[in-house]
Design an enzyme around this catalytic site. Structure first.
Site, PDB file in Angstrom:
ATOM      1  N   LEU A  33       0.815  -1.216   0.000  1.00  0.00           N
ATOM      2  CA  LEU A  33       0.000   0.000   0.000  1.00  0.00           C
ATOM      3  C   LEU A  33       0.851   1.269   0.000  1.00  0.00           C
ATOM      4  O   LEU A  33       1.930   1.309   0.591  1.00  0.00           O
ATOM      5  CB  LEU A  33      -0.927  -0.005   1.213  1.00  0.00           C
ATOM      6  N   HIS A  37      -3.484   4.264  -2.238  1.00  0.00           N
ATOM      7  CA  HIS A  37      -4.453   3.431  -1.506  1.00  0.00           C
ATOM      8  C   HIS A  37      -4.966   4.177  -0.277  1.00  0.00           C
ATOM      9  O   HIS A  37      -6.148   4.095   0.056  1.00  0.00           O
ATOM     10  CB  HIS A  37      -3.798   2.132  -1.017  1.00  0.00           C
ATOM     11  N   LEU A 191       1.523   7.130  -8.388  1.00  0.00           N
ATOM     12  CA  LEU A 191       1.874   6.131  -7.378  1.00  0.00           C
ATOM     13  C   LEU A 191       1.381   4.759  -7.826  1.00  0.00           C
ATOM     14  O   LEU A 191       0.268   4.619  -8.330  1.00  0.00           O
ATOM     15  CB  LEU A 191       1.259   6.488  -6.023  1.00  0.00           C
TER      16      LEU A 191
END
Ligand code: PAF
Length: 289
Positions: A33, A37, A191
């Site tokens: 993560l 997220h 990301l």
């Protein structure tokens, strides 16, 4: 925050929440993560009484075994982050728990699942629909959160939910899909859990993808769709170590290619680029209108 490994326990927790008239948000993830997220989890925590985050590297959506093996697995760090964000439950099952027998269901929502990623990763979206439909049926969430970095994935999942809705499934009728904006590094790189696989020199060149996408939006004001596409591909391919696998400019709803800026109300550019020697496959997208 509780960590749940079995479907039976997950369903029991959800049933207890429903008995208390609590709304449930689901954030499906494959772990590793990052702040992208985190933005989904924060939104779910804000919008629901309870948030369940699934952490499961789904084997059926990988068409390349090496890619599945290389996928980063960081459950301990993931749980620490999720706790700090206020998630209520982490669902982290084994492969056997999710697939006690092989999932032979097949999903088909052309053109959303046949173009772009669908063409280059055969079977990928079928695997995504297998796992996401299972998660939806286990949890029957009120809302489910997905990042717009995987722009095409959201279109496919919407088509799948519409299909289950048509078939009269109550969970599908109630479910709201909530797309959330891409979160980027300061230098523009979207990301992604895969970014951790980039060597330092690859990480240095990767932001050129978003730079070219942004430049292409300015360029598009005075050029055709085809010229814009070519300019974007050439700008990225001019960087040593980057190679565009595909760049398509599409109707943001149907994902069909457009040939003119007047072809659709909302238009998105979707790209996949190979970065470095291994290579790492990076995806990104940008809105034109
Ligand atoms: O976007 C992802 O991380 C995965 O495709 C998902 C939705 C969690 C299904 O495995």
């Amino acid at each position: 925050m509780e960590i749940i490994n079995s479907v039976k326990e997950l369903k029991a927790k959800v049933a207890a929440l429903r008995d208390n008239s609590k709304t449930v948000g689901l954030v499906p993830t494959m772990g590793a993560l990052h702040a992208g997220h985190a933005s989904l989890v924060k939104r779910s925590v804000r919008e629901n009484h309870a948030t369940i985050v699934s952490v499961f590297v789904n084997p059926t959506q990988f068409n390349d075994k090496k890619d599945l093996e290389a996928y980063p697995r960081t459950l301990f760090a993931d749980c620490k982050l999720l706790q700090s964000l206020g998630a209520d439950y982490v669902f982290a099952p084994s492969v056997e728990e999710v697939y006690p027998e092989p999932d032979t269901r097949s999903f088909s929502y052309p053109p959303t699942d046949t173009v772009m990623e669908g063409a280059f990763r055969p079977g990928h979206f079928n695997g995504v629909c297998q796992i996401v439909s299972k998660l939806f049926m286990f949890v029957e969430p009120d809302r489910a959160y997905f990042g717009e970095k995987d722009f095409q994935q959201i279109a496919v999942i919407r088509a799948m939910v519409a299909d289950y809705t048509k078939r009269g499934e109550e969970w599908a009728k109630r479910l709201e899909i909530r797309p959330c904006p891409i979160i980027r590094e300061e230098d523009g790189l979207a990301l992604s859990s895969r970014n951790t696989l980039l060597a330092p020199n690859e990480r240095d060149i990767a932001p050129n993808i978003y730079k070219a996408l942004k430049d292409s939006v300015a360029f598009s004001k005075t050029h055709t769709v085809e010229e814009t596409k070519q300019m974007t591909i050439q700008q990225i391919n001019a960087v040593e170590g980057l190679e565009v696998q595909y760049y398509d400019i599409v109707n943001a709803i149907t994902l069909e290619s457009v040939t003119s800026w007047d072809d659709a109300e909302h238009i998105q550019g979707c790209i996949t680029v190979f970065c470095g020697a291994k290579p790492i496959r990076l995806i990104d997208n940008i809105n034109y209108k």
